[in-house]
Design an enzyme around this catalytic site. Structure first.
Site, PDB file in Angstrom:
ATOM      1  N   ARG A   1     -78.488  60.266  16.023  1.00 61.58           N
ATOM      2  CA  ARG A   1     -79.441  58.268  16.151  1.00 61.58           C
ATOM      3  C   ARG A   1     -78.823  58.175  14.071  1.00 61.58           C
ATOM      4  NH1 ARG A   1     -80.879  59.559  19.321  1.00 61.58           N
ATOM      5  NH2 ARG A   1     -82.863  60.793  20.529  1.00 61.58           N
TER       6      ARG A   1
ATOM      7  N   SER B   1     -90.995  56.721  18.731  1.00 59.60           N
ATOM      8  CA  SER B   1     -90.734  57.508  17.854  1.00 59.60           C
ATOM      9  C   SER B   1     -90.645  57.431  16.514  1.00 59.60           C
ATOM     10  CB  SER B   1     -90.470  58.665  17.843  1.00 59.60           C
ATOM     11  OG  SER B   1     -90.415  59.451  19.502  1.00 59.60           O
TER      12      SER B   1
ATOM     13  N   GLU C   1     -87.868  56.612  10.968  1.00 61.88           N
ATOM     14  CA  GLU C   1     -86.527  56.979  12.711  1.00 61.88           C
ATOM     15  C   GLU C   1     -86.297  54.742  12.461  1.00 61.88           C
ATOM     16  OE1 GLU C   1     -85.749  58.800  16.370  1.00 61.88           O
ATOM     17  OE2 GLU C   1     -85.915  57.240  17.113  1.00 61.88           O
TER      18      GLU C   1
HETATM   19  C1  LIG Z   1     -91.931  52.909  24.059  1.00 65.21           C
HETATM   20  C2  LIG Z   1     -91.063  53.452  23.541  1.00 65.21           C
HETATM   21  C3  LIG Z   1     -89.811  53.985  23.416  1.00 65.21           C
HETATM   22  C4  LIG Z   1     -88.770  54.365  22.617  1.00 65.21           C
HETATM   23  N1  LIG Z   1     -87.904  55.305  23.174  1.00 65.21           N
HETATM   24  C5  LIG Z   1     -86.589  56.281  22.751  1.00 65.21           C
HETATM   25  C6  LIG Z   1     -86.425  56.742  22.916  1.00 65.21           C
HETATM   26  O1  LIG Z   1     -86.949  57.891  23.770  1.00 65.21           O
HETATM   27  N2  LIG Z   1     -84.686  57.661  22.762  1.00 65.21           N
HETATM   28  C7  LIG Z   1     -84.733  56.526  21.527  1.00 65.21           C
HETATM   29  O2  LIG Z   1     -82.936  56.222  20.999  1.00 65.21           O
HETATM   30  N3  LIG Z   1     -85.014  55.476  21.140  1.00 65.21           N
HETATM   31  C8  LIG Z   1     -86.494  55.041  21.898  1.00 65.21           C
HETATM   32  N4  LIG Z   1     -87.045  53.971  21.329  1.00 65.21           N
HETATM   33  C9  LIG Z   1     -87.209  53.310  20.355  1.00 65.21           C
HETATM   34  C10 LIG Z   1     -85.823  52.077  20.210  1.00 65.21           C
HETATM   35  O3  LIG Z   1     -85.974  51.100  21.398  1.00 65.21           O
HETATM   36  C11 LIG Z   1     -84.039  52.486  20.479  1.00 65.21           C
HETATM   37  O4  LIG Z   1     -83.838  52.903  18.775  1.00 65.21           O
HETATM   38  C12 LIG Z   1     -83.237  51.210  20.702  1.00 65.21           C
HETATM   39  O5  LIG Z   1     -82.166  51.397  20.747  1.00 65.21           O
HETATM   40  C13 LIG Z   1     -83.626  49.983  19.683  1.00 65.21           C
HETATM   41  O6  LIG Z   1     -82.644  49.018  20.273  1.00 65.21           O
HETATM   42  P1  LIG Z   1     -82.859  47.259  19.764  1.00 65.21           P
HETATM   43  O7  LIG Z   1     -82.544  46.604  21.127  1.00 65.21           O
HETATM   44  O8  LIG Z   1     -84.426  47.040  20.232  1.00 65.21           O
HETATM   45  O9  LIG Z   1     -82.846  46.958  18.513  1.00 65.21           O
HETATM   46  P2  LIG Z   1     -83.439  46.838  17.429  1.00 65.21           P
HETATM   47  O10 LIG Z   1     -85.056  47.116  16.568  1.00 65.21           O
HETATM   48  O11 LIG Z   1     -83.591  45.113  17.521  1.00 65.21           O
HETATM   49  O12 LIG Z   1     -82.978  47.467  15.631  1.00 65.21           O
HETATM   50  C14 LIG Z   1     -82.448  48.529  15.599  1.00 65.21           C
HETATM   51  C15 LIG Z   1     -81.311  49.014  14.762  1.00 65.21           C
HETATM   52  O13 LIG Z   1     -80.427  48.518  15.262  1.00 65.21           O
HETATM   53  C16 LIG Z   1     -79.590  47.227  14.733  1.00 65.21           C
HETATM   54  N5  LIG Z   1     -78.747  46.444  15.408  1.00 65.21           N
HETATM   55  C17 LIG Z   1     -79.197  45.844  17.135  1.00 65.21           C
HETATM   56  N6  LIG Z   1     -78.593  45.622  17.369  1.00 65.21           N
HETATM   57  C18 LIG Z   1     -77.503  45.692  16.378  1.00 65.21           C
HETATM   58  C19 LIG Z   1     -75.972  44.941  16.909  1.00 65.21           C
HETATM   59  N7  LIG Z   1     -75.632  44.363  17.913  1.00 65.21           N
HETATM   60  N8  LIG Z   1     -74.921  45.616  16.356  1.00 65.21           N
HETATM   61  C20 LIG Z   1     -75.594  46.217  14.987  1.00 65.21           C
HETATM   62  N9  LIG Z   1     -76.281  46.372  15.240  1.00 65.21           N
HETATM   63  C21 LIG Z   1     -77.214  46.594  15.820  1.00 65.21           C
HETATM   64  C22 LIG Z   1     -79.988  47.361  13.487  1.00 65.21           C
HETATM   65  O14 LIG Z   1     -80.206  45.960  12.611  1.00 65.21           O
HETATM   66  C23 LIG Z   1     -81.718  47.898  14.096  1.00 65.21           C
HETATM   67  O15 LIG Z   1     -81.411  48.669  12.770  1.00 65.21           O
HETATM   68  C24 LIG Z   1     -88.468  54.130  21.988  1.00 65.21           C
HETATM   69  C25 LIG Z   1     -88.837  52.899  21.270  1.00 65.21           C
HETATM   70  C26 LIG Z   1     -90.305  52.103  22.438  1.00 65.21           C
HETATM   71  C27 LIG Z   1     -91.050  51.209  21.843  1.00 65.21           C
END
Ligand SMILES: Cc1cc2nc3c(=O)[nH]c(=O)nc-3n(C[C@H](O)[C@H](O)[C@H](O)COP(=O)(O)OP(=O)(O)OC[C@H]3O[C@@H](n4cnc5c(N)ncnc54)[C@H](O)[C@@H]3O)c2cc1C
Length: 310
Positions: free
Chosen positions: A178, A228, A298
């Site tokens: 992560r 998570s 996380e």
């Molecule tokens: C129901 C559910 C299930 C999930 N299951 C998983 C799973 O199985 N595995 C897993 O790893 N995660 C899981 N997640 C968590 C999440 O989906 C992941 O961490 C995902 O990668 C976050 O992406 P996001 O675009 O929503 O990022 P955001 O929530 O918008 O941002 C998360 C972080 O990434 C940074 N960020 C986002 N985009 C950029 C960019 N372009 N450049 C630089 N930094 C950036 C942000 O600044 C922040 O620090 C789950 C979430 C939910 C709600």
């Protein structure tokens, strides 16, 4: 000063993609979060570069987000500008010969997985149920079911703190559990390349279906969450520790430990960010008292909180 900033901002990003006093509950999977002063949705590398440069020049704090699926925004919101790299910044190019997909940061992983499947490319099935963007996934090195971004990512184009666009090959990305160089250096992911291989299309669809059924069975997908809440501590599972500490269903206000999967803190009933963070704090403290294992969140926190994570 505010007016000056706004005037300059709309020269970079047209008004229809600039929001003022935008409630972040509409942009996060937790459905929590007060107003951000500004939220913009760029469509090109130039817009991202210029908006970040403007913020730096005018001392405006800024934050990059994707789909908000791993983000808790405070009740008072965010004093600054949020750059949302989402649907407006989500082009995908498939190189059939090389089995390579290049995509902009805002593309959803589910979309990317379905494009890969359509081209009979295997290696991305693991990500099809993660509700984030490519930008969030690369930054977090997202992973699930024995797969992680690290296994298929070959190149990332990023914007550094000085406004330069850098091309980082796999060995420079420092992908760990992560984490990645992007988090450490505050790089913005603009675009990434993933290397897949040719596979059996039916088997690819079958695998995605199987993994998504497993998710539906185990995770509270009908409730608001950020997935998570805690990282997996070495040698343990966060959900099991929380369950064994007697915290299944533990609730403060509208925030609660999910009864279906104790690793998820959910917004059960119009929770505030402070209530959410109180549950997180209590879980960390109680699990540590009982088992001597310190859980680490996380989920990312944005804005000001009275109740800081312990
Ligand atoms: C129901 C559910 C299930 C999930 N299951 C998983 C799973 O199985 N595995 C897993 O790893 N995660 C899981 N997640 C968590 C999440 O989906 C992941 O961490 C995902 O990668 C976050 O992406 P996001 O675009 O929503 O990022 P955001 O929530 O918008 O941002 C998360 C972080 O990434 C940074 N960020 C986002 N985009 C950029 C960019 N372009 N450049 C630089 N930094 C950036 C942000 O600044 C922040 O620090 C789950 C979430 C939910 C709600």
């Amino acid at each position: 000063m505010e007016e000056q900033f706004y005037e300059k901002l709309i020269l970079i990003i047209p008004k229809e993609r600039v929001r003022l006093k935008e409630r972040m509950e509409y942009h996060t999977s937790l459905h929590i979060g007060g107003e951000a002063d500004y939220l913009v949705m760029p469509t090109s590398v130039e817009e991202v570069k210029e908006v970040v440069a403007l913020c730096k020049r005018m001392n405006m704090p800024y934050y990059i987000m994707g789909n908000g699926s791993n983000l808790l925004v405070s009740d008072s919101g965010y004093r600054g500008l949020i750059v949302k790299l989402g649907e407006d910044y989500s082009q995908i190019v498939v190189n059939e010969e090389k089995h390579l997909i290049t995509a902009q940061a805002g593309v959803l992983l589910s979309k990317l997985a379905s494009v890969a499947a359509k081209h009979s490319l295997t290696g991305f099935e693991f990500a099809s149920g993660i509700p984030g963007t490519l930008g969030g996934a690369v930054t977090m090195n997202a992973g699930a079911y024995d797969g992680e971004m690290k296994q298929c990512l070959t190149l990332a184009r990023v914007l550094d703190e000085e406004g330069n666009v850098l091309e980082l090959s796999y060995d420079k990305l420092e992908l760990g559990y992560r984490t990645s160089i992007l988090q450490k250096k505050n790089y913005v992911l603009l675009e990434a390349e993933i290397q897949l291989s040719i596979g059996d299309q039916q088997a690819i669809y079958q695998k995605m279906n199987d993994l998504n059924s497993q998710r539906r069975e185990k995770q509270p997908l009908d409730q608001y969450s950020a997935g998570s809440t805690f990282k997996r501590p070495q040698g343990y599972f966060a959900g099991k520790l929380i369950h064994d500490a007697g915290l299944r269903g533990y609730q403060v206000g509208g925030a609660a430990v999910s009864e279906k999967h104790c690793g998820f803190v959910i917004n059960k009933d119009r929770a505030t960010a402070e209530e959410f963070i109180t549950v997180v704090n209590d879980v960390i403290r109680i699990v540590e008292e009982k088992f001597g294992v310190r859980l680490e969140p996380e989920v990312k926190f944005l804005g000001e909180f009275h109740n800081i994570v312990v």
